[in-house]
Design a protein around this motif. Structure first.
Motif, PDB file in Angstrom:
ATOM      1  N   CYS A  74       0.888  -1.160   0.000  1.00 17.40           N
ATOM      2  CA  CYS A  74       0.000   0.000   0.000  1.00 17.40           C
ATOM      3  C   CYS A  74       0.928   1.213   0.000  1.00 17.40           C
ATOM      4  CB  CYS A  74      -0.874   0.018   1.249  1.00 17.40           C
ATOM      5  SG  CYS A  74      -1.966  -1.395   1.376  1.00 17.40           S
ATOM      6  N   VAL A  75       1.033   1.853  -1.138  1.00 22.12           N
ATOM      7  CA  VAL A  75       1.960   2.972  -1.278  1.00 22.12           C
ATOM      8  C   VAL A  75       1.224   4.276  -0.981  1.00 22.12           C
ATOM      9  CG1 VAL A  75       3.527   4.177  -2.832  1.00 22.12           C
ATOM     10  CG2 VAL A  75       3.288   1.688  -3.000  1.00 22.12           C
ATOM     11  N   VAL A  76       1.777   5.049  -0.051  1.00 22.13           N
ATOM     12  CA  VAL A  76       1.194   6.333   0.324  1.00 22.13           C
ATOM     13  C   VAL A  76       2.211   7.407  -0.048  1.00 22.13           C
ATOM     14  CG1 VAL A  76       0.264   7.725   2.208  1.00 22.13           C
ATOM     15  CG2 VAL A  76      -0.047   5.234   2.223  1.00 22.13           C
ATOM     16  N   THR A  77       1.790   8.306  -0.934  1.00 21.03           N
ATOM     17  CA  THR A  77       2.694   9.367  -1.389  1.00 21.03           C
ATOM     18  C   THR A  77       2.038  10.721  -1.180  1.00 21.03           C
ATOM     19  OG1 THR A  77       1.837   9.354  -3.649  1.00 21.03           O
ATOM     20  CG2 THR A  77       3.702   7.893  -3.175  1.00 21.03           C
ATOM     21  N   LYS A  78       2.850  11.728  -1.205  1.00 24.50           N
ATOM     22  CA  LYS A  78       2.346  13.095  -1.245  1.00 24.50           C
ATOM     23  C   LYS A  78       3.373  13.948  -1.968  1.00 24.50           C
ATOM     24  CE  LYS A  78       3.809  15.090   3.181  1.00 24.50           C
ATOM     25  NZ  LYS A  78       3.338  15.563   4.469  1.00 24.50           N
ATOM     26  N   GLN A  79       2.918  15.090  -2.404  1.00 28.89           N
ATOM     27  CA  GLN A  79       3.765  16.029  -3.115  1.00 28.89           C
ATOM     28  C   GLN A  79       4.789  16.630  -2.153  1.00 28.89           C
ATOM     29  OE1 GLN A  79       3.260  17.155  -6.403  1.00 28.89           O
ATOM     30  NE2 GLN A  79       4.934  18.597  -6.329  1.00 28.89           N
ATOM     31  N   ALA A  80       6.060  16.520  -2.506  1.00 31.52           N
ATOM     32  CA  ALA A  80       7.100  17.182  -1.718  1.00 31.52           C
ATOM     33  C   ALA A  80       7.045  18.680  -2.020  1.00 31.52           C
ATOM     34  CB  ALA A  80       8.471  16.618  -2.090  1.00 31.52           C
ATOM     35  N   LYS A  81       7.403  19.456  -1.023  1.00 32.93           N
ATOM     36  CA  LYS A  81       7.384  20.910  -1.198  1.00 32.93           C
ATOM     37  C   LYS A  81       8.815  21.430  -1.300  1.00 32.93           C
ATOM     38  CE  LYS A  81       3.040  21.735   1.251  1.00 32.93           C
ATOM     39  NZ  LYS A  81       2.497  20.458   1.105  1.00 32.93           N
ATOM     40  N   GLU A  82       9.034  22.287  -2.281  1.00 34.74           N
ATOM     41  CA  GLU A  82      10.343  22.913  -2.441  1.00 34.74           C
ATOM     42  C   GLU A  82      10.313  24.284  -1.789  1.00 34.74           C
ATOM     43  OE1 GLU A  82      12.674  22.722  -6.185  1.00 34.74           O
ATOM     44  OE2 GLU A  82      10.824  21.845  -6.958  1.00 34.74           O
ATOM     45  N   TYR A  83      11.425  24.659  -1.165  1.00 39.64           N
ATOM     46  CA  TYR A  83      11.542  25.998  -0.603  1.00 39.64           C
ATOM     47  C   TYR A  83      13.009  26.406  -0.575  1.00 39.64           C
ATOM     48  CZ  TYR A  83      13.024  23.798   3.782  1.00 39.64           C
ATOM     49  OH  TYR A  83      13.698  23.076   4.720  1.00 39.64           O
ATOM     50  N   THR A  84      13.250  27.670  -0.336  1.00 36.24           N
ATOM     51  CA  THR A  84      14.611  28.185  -0.232  1.00 36.24           C
ATOM     52  C   THR A  84      14.840  28.591   1.215  1.00 36.24           C
ATOM     53  OG1 THR A  84      14.428  29.025  -2.484  1.00 36.24           O
ATOM     54  CG2 THR A  84      16.246  29.863  -1.163  1.00 36.24           C
ATOM     55  N   ASP A  85      15.914  28.048   1.815  1.00 35.09           N
ATOM     56  CA  ASP A  85      16.176  28.353   3.228  1.00 35.09           C
ATOM     57  C   ASP A  85      16.804  29.738   3.371  1.00 35.09           C
ATOM     58  OD1 ASP A  85      18.890  28.098   2.648  1.00 35.09           O
ATOM     59  OD2 ASP A  85      19.175  26.277   3.822  1.00 35.09           O
TER      60      ASP A  85
END
Length: 182
Positions: A74-85
């Motif tokens: 059962c694969v559970v995925t979500k969109q990774a979020k990109e940001y600039t530190d």
């Protein structure tokens, strides 16, 4: 610690397990992993959690996610979020702790034994809650890497700690050689 009639579920923190295996110098054969825990009890579910980058044309994790999906996970995925530190570096955030915790708590009434593949100390309250519900919890990670990949309080909270390196001969395959074409 495992009983043949145990109703088991595996909860795999994909990024954490990958990092632990890589630190030990091997890759995991997920077919063998599923077979090993199916052998240890009645495996009800094998969950795999990972964040995906949709902005990339090709994601190296995509073939694994597809394979897992077609082979009983059962694969559970979500969109990774990109940001600039603050230092101007591009970072990616894709924590799956909440998704894993919700799945484990929903399945807990039907489980005898939960197997958590993560060393993340944030899961200690989950382990404690599952135990209060009467579920035994094994945690799979490693103390043999430098630094160890498991939080000490998570290891102490678990009913059973399974050293990932001890499973190498059962679920491992040698790391894939990378070439200039990769």
């Amino acid at each position: 610690m495992f009983y043949k009639d145990d109703r088991l579920a595996m909860f795999i923190d994909g990024a954490n397990l990958y990092a632990a295996a890589k630190s030990l110098g091997f890759d995991i054969d997920y077919k063998l992993l599923r077979k090993e825990f199916d052998r240890r009890g009645k495996l009800l579910r094998a969950y795999y959690y990972t964040a995906l980058m949709d902005s990339e044309e090709y994601s190296p994790i995509r073939p694994l996610v597809d394979w897992l999906h077609y082979n009983g996970y059962c694969v559970v995925t979500k969109q990774a979020k990109e940001y600039t530190d603050a230092m101007g570096r591009r970072k990616v955030k894709g924590n799956m702790d909440i998704e894993l915790t919700v799945s484990a708590m929903e399945l807990a009434p039907r489980l005898d034994h939960a197997v958590l593949f993560s060393g993340d100390g944030d899961f200690r309250p989950l382990v404690e809650s599952l135990q209060r519900s009467g579920v035994r919890v094994s945690v799979v990670s490693t103390i043999r890497s430098q630094p160890p990949m498991i939080a000490d309080d998570l290891r102490r909270q678990a009913d059973n700690f399974i050293e990932l390196d001890a499973l190498r001969d059962i679920i491992g395959r040698p790391p894939r050689e990378t070439t200039a074409e990769d």
